[in-house]
Motif scaffolding. Structure first.
Motif, mmCIF file in Angstrom:
data_model
loop_
_atom_site.group_PDB
_atom_site.id
_atom_site.type_symbol
_atom_site.label_atom_id
_atom_site.label_comp_id
_atom_site.label_asym_id
_atom_site.label_seq_id
_atom_site.Cartn_x
_atom_site.Cartn_y
_atom_site.Cartn_z
ATOM 1 N N UNK A 291 0.831 -1.203 0.000
ATOM 2 C CA UNK A 291 0.000 0.000 0.000
ATOM 3 C C UNK A 291 0.868 1.256 0.000
ATOM 4 N N UNK A 292 2.147 1.117 0.360
ATOM 5 C CA UNK A 292 3.053 2.262 0.404
ATOM 6 C C UNK A 292 3.576 2.654 -0.970
ATOM 7 N N UNK A 293 3.335 1.803 -1.973
ATOM 8 C CA UNK A 293 3.777 2.112 -3.332
ATOM 9 C C UNK A 293 5.257 1.929 -3.568
ATOM 10 N N UNK A 294 5.884 1.052 -2.790
ATOM 11 C CA UNK A 294 7.334 0.856 -2.918
ATOM 12 C C UNK A 294 7.672 -0.530 -3.464
ATOM 13 N N UNK A 295 6.663 -1.251 -3.932
ATOM 14 C CA UNK A 295 6.897 -2.628 -4.386
ATOM 15 C C UNK A 295 6.598 -2.786 -5.881
ATOM 16 N N UNK A 296 7.009 -1.813 -6.652
ATOM 17 C CA UNK A 296 6.880 -1.905 -8.102
ATOM 18 C C UNK A 296 5.446 -2.030 -8.566
ATOM 19 N N UNK A 297 5.185 -3.025 -9.400
ATOM 20 C CA UNK A 297 3.853 -3.218 -9.969
ATOM 21 C C UNK A 297 2.888 -3.907 -8.998
ATOM 22 N N UNK A 298 3.405 -4.390 -7.906
ATOM 23 C CA UNK A 298 2.548 -5.007 -6.888
ATOM 24 C C UNK A 298 1.998 -3.892 -6.006
ATOM 25 N N UNK A 299 0.732 -3.576 -6.194
ATOM 26 C CA UNK A 299 0.124 -2.455 -5.486
ATOM 27 C C UNK A 299 -1.053 -2.925 -4.654
ATOM 28 N N UNK A 300 -1.499 -2.049 -3.759
ATOM 29 C CA UNK A 300 -2.631 -2.347 -2.893
ATOM 30 C C UNK A 300 -3.332 -1.032 -2.555
ATOM 31 N N UNK A 301 -4.640 -0.995 -2.775
ATOM 32 C CA UNK A 301 -5.411 0.210 -2.477
ATOM 33 C C UNK A 301 -5.614 0.349 -0.970
ATOM 34 N N UNK A 302 -6.081 1.530 -0.560
ATOM 35 C CA UNK A 302 -6.358 1.740 0.859
ATOM 36 C C UNK A 302 -7.483 0.824 1.341
ATOM 37 N N UNK A 303 -8.461 0.585 0.466
ATOM 38 C CA UNK A 303 -9.546 -0.310 0.830
ATOM 39 C C UNK A 303 -9.027 -1.729 1.014
ATOM 40 N N UNK A 304 -8.207 -2.183 0.065
ATOM 41 C CA UNK A 304 -7.622 -3.511 0.171
ATOM 42 C C UNK A 304 -6.770 -3.649 1.425
ATOM 43 N N UNK A 305 -5.989 -2.598 1.718
ATOM 44 C CA UNK A 305 -5.142 -2.614 2.912
ATOM 45 C C UNK A 305 -5.988 -2.669 4.182
ATOM 46 N N UNK A 306 -7.118 -1.979 4.170
ATOM 47 C CA UNK A 306 -8.001 -1.973 5.341
ATOM 48 C C UNK A 306 -8.570 -3.374 5.601
ATOM 49 N N UNK A 307 -8.944 -4.064 4.512
ATOM 50 C CA UNK A 307 -9.478 -5.420 4.659
ATOM 51 C C UNK A 307 -8.398 -6.361 5.188
ATOM 52 N N UNK A 308 -7.181 -6.236 4.641
ATOM 53 C CA UNK A 308 -6.075 -7.087 5.099
ATOM 54 C C UNK A 308 -5.749 -6.796 6.558
ATOM 55 N N UNK A 309 -5.802 -5.528 6.943
ATOM 56 C CA UNK A 309 -5.548 -5.172 8.338
ATOM 57 C C UNK A 309 -6.596 -5.805 9.256
ATOM 58 N N UNK A 310 -7.852 -5.764 8.829
ATOM 59 C CA UNK A 310 -8.924 -6.366 9.633
ATOM 60 C C UNK A 310 -8.708 -7.874 9.778
ATOM 61 N N UNK A 311 -8.340 -8.531 8.674
ATOM 62 C CA UNK A 311 -8.050 -9.962 8.726
ATOM 63 C C UNK A 311 -6.855 -10.239 9.644
ATOM 64 N N UNK A 312 -5.858 -9.367 9.553
ATOM 65 C CA UNK A 312 -4.675 -9.521 10.391
ATOM 66 C C UNK A 312 -4.984 -9.345 11.872
ATOM 67 N N UNK A 313 -5.848 -8.379 12.186
ATOM 68 C CA UNK A 313 -6.213 -8.148 13.585
ATOM 69 C C UNK A 313 -6.985 -9.345 14.152
ATOM 70 N N UNK A 314 -7.779 -9.991 13.293
ATOM 71 C CA UNK A 314 -8.479 -11.208 13.732
ATOM 72 C C UNK A 314 -7.473 -12.309 14.059
ATOM 73 N N UNK A 315 -6.464 -12.459 13.213
ATOM 74 C CA UNK A 315 -5.422 -13.455 13.474
ATOM 75 C C UNK A 315 -4.635 -13.078 14.735
ATOM 76 N N UNK A 316 -4.332 -11.787 14.888
ATOM 77 C CA UNK A 316 -3.597 -11.327 16.070
ATOM 78 C C UNK A 316 -4.401 -11.550 17.345
ATOM 79 N N UNK A 317 -5.713 -11.341 17.260
ATOM 80 C CA UNK A 317 -6.594 -11.602 18.400
ATOM 81 C C UNK A 317 -6.460 -13.052 18.867
ATOM 82 N N UNK A 318 -6.419 -13.973 17.916
ATOM 83 C CA UNK A 318 -6.265 -15.385 18.257
ATOM 84 C C UNK A 318 -4.873 -15.688 18.801
ATOM 85 N N UNK A 319 -3.861 -14.987 18.277
ATOM 86 C CA UNK A 319 -2.496 -15.182 18.782
ATOM 87 C C UNK A 319 -2.375 -14.685 20.227
ATOM 88 N N UNK A 320 -2.990 -13.538 20.518
ATOM 89 C CA UNK A 320 -2.966 -13.007 21.884
ATOM 90 C C UNK A 320 -3.732 -13.920 22.833
#
Length: 278
Positions: A210-239
């Motif tokens: 999402x930072x735009x530093x990975x060449x042609x591999x990009x991610x929108x803010x919406x996509x990043x928000x969804x991934x963050x939500x999925x990540x927080x769910x995984x982190x919740x289980x890890x905690x």
């Protein structure tokens, strides 16, 4: 079979991300070649670990320890699958086949022998385990680049909380076979803390595009928000695993990790499709 299908899914997702033009023939070659490659790795692994597999409830009914298949027959099957898989990947392009060969070699010749000797085996096994997502991009583009490297790193860091959760859940069974899967060798505070920390790293690495530093591999803010939500769910289980330290919670984290890697790959692909339509 589930493992092989997940590897194929990762590879195809990577292909869609890297492809400027979609070629169904390449997808078919990647699918069959990747499936055969994983089958070969698993078969060689089961030949090497046949005596240990017989000791564990999870693996005692596999073809070799159960007596349904001889070692010679298993070796023949593994060799045919390896040759077929690498040949099909070579048709796509040589570098894809090369990475496939590296994956089989590391999994069978390095990771498998280390599993009974040191917890570092999980670190070594994370390399072949991280190749499939990257392999799809390489198949689509014919080259290794920062984009492929980023996909590799996402799946690389994900391996640790995933396999440590699995190792925690099946600790007693793995102990019967003499496998060292947890970083400290125990279901203790240090292991639980490392699972939380590597989960955080997994989330952060997944968001780098999402930072735009990975060449042609990009991610929108919406996509990043969804991934963050999925990540927080995984982190919740890890905690929760850190808090409760139960086999049940370890299983929950393992399942959450599978959901995470599958869903973020879908998010990356769908995000690309939506951006191209805009």
């Amino acid at each position: 079979m589930r493992l092989a299908l997940s590897v194929v899914f990762s590879s195809v997702a990577g292909y869609f991300l890297g492809a400027e033009n979609f070629y169904i023939a390449e997808v078919i070659l990647l699918t069959i070649g990747g499936y055969a490659m994983v089958g070969a790795s698993n078969a060689y692994n089961q030949i090497i670990e046949r005596d240990l597999d017989a000791l564990m409830n999870r693996t005692k009914n596999r073809p070799i320890p159960s007596g349904r298949l001889s070692v010679n027959a298993a070796f023949a099957i593994a060799s045919v699958l390896a040759a077929l898989g690498l040949y099909l990947l070579y048709i796509i392009n040589p570098i894809t086949s090369l990475f496939g060969a590296i994956s089989i070699f590391l999994y069978v010749s390095v990771y498998t022998p280390l599993k009974t000797k040191t917890p570092i085996s999980v670190f070594v096994g994370a390399f072949p385990g991280a190749i499939p997502f990257m392999l799809g991009w390489v198949a689509a583009t014919g080259s290794f680049s920062i984009e492929a490297g980023t996909l590799f790193m996402i799946q690389f860091f994900w391996q640790f909380p995933h396999f440590w959760a699995l190792g925690w859940w099946l600790y007693e069974d793995y102990k019967k076979g003499g496998f060292f899967m947890l970083p400290t060798g125990k279901r203790d505070t240090s292991t639980a803390l490392q699972i939380v920390l590597y989960t955080i790293w997994t989330i952060l690495v997944s968001l780098i595009p999402v930072l735009g530093v990975t060449g042609k591999l990009k991610l929108s803010y919406l996509g990043a928000s969804i991934i963050l939500a999925l990540g927080l769910f995984m982190l919740y289980n890890a905690i929760n695993l850190y808090r409760l330290r139960t086999e049940k919670q370890a299983k929950q984290l393992m399942l959450a990790s599978v959901t995470y890697i599958t869903m973020i790959q879908l998010v990356f692909v769908l995000d690309k499709i939506v951006r191209e339509w805009e």
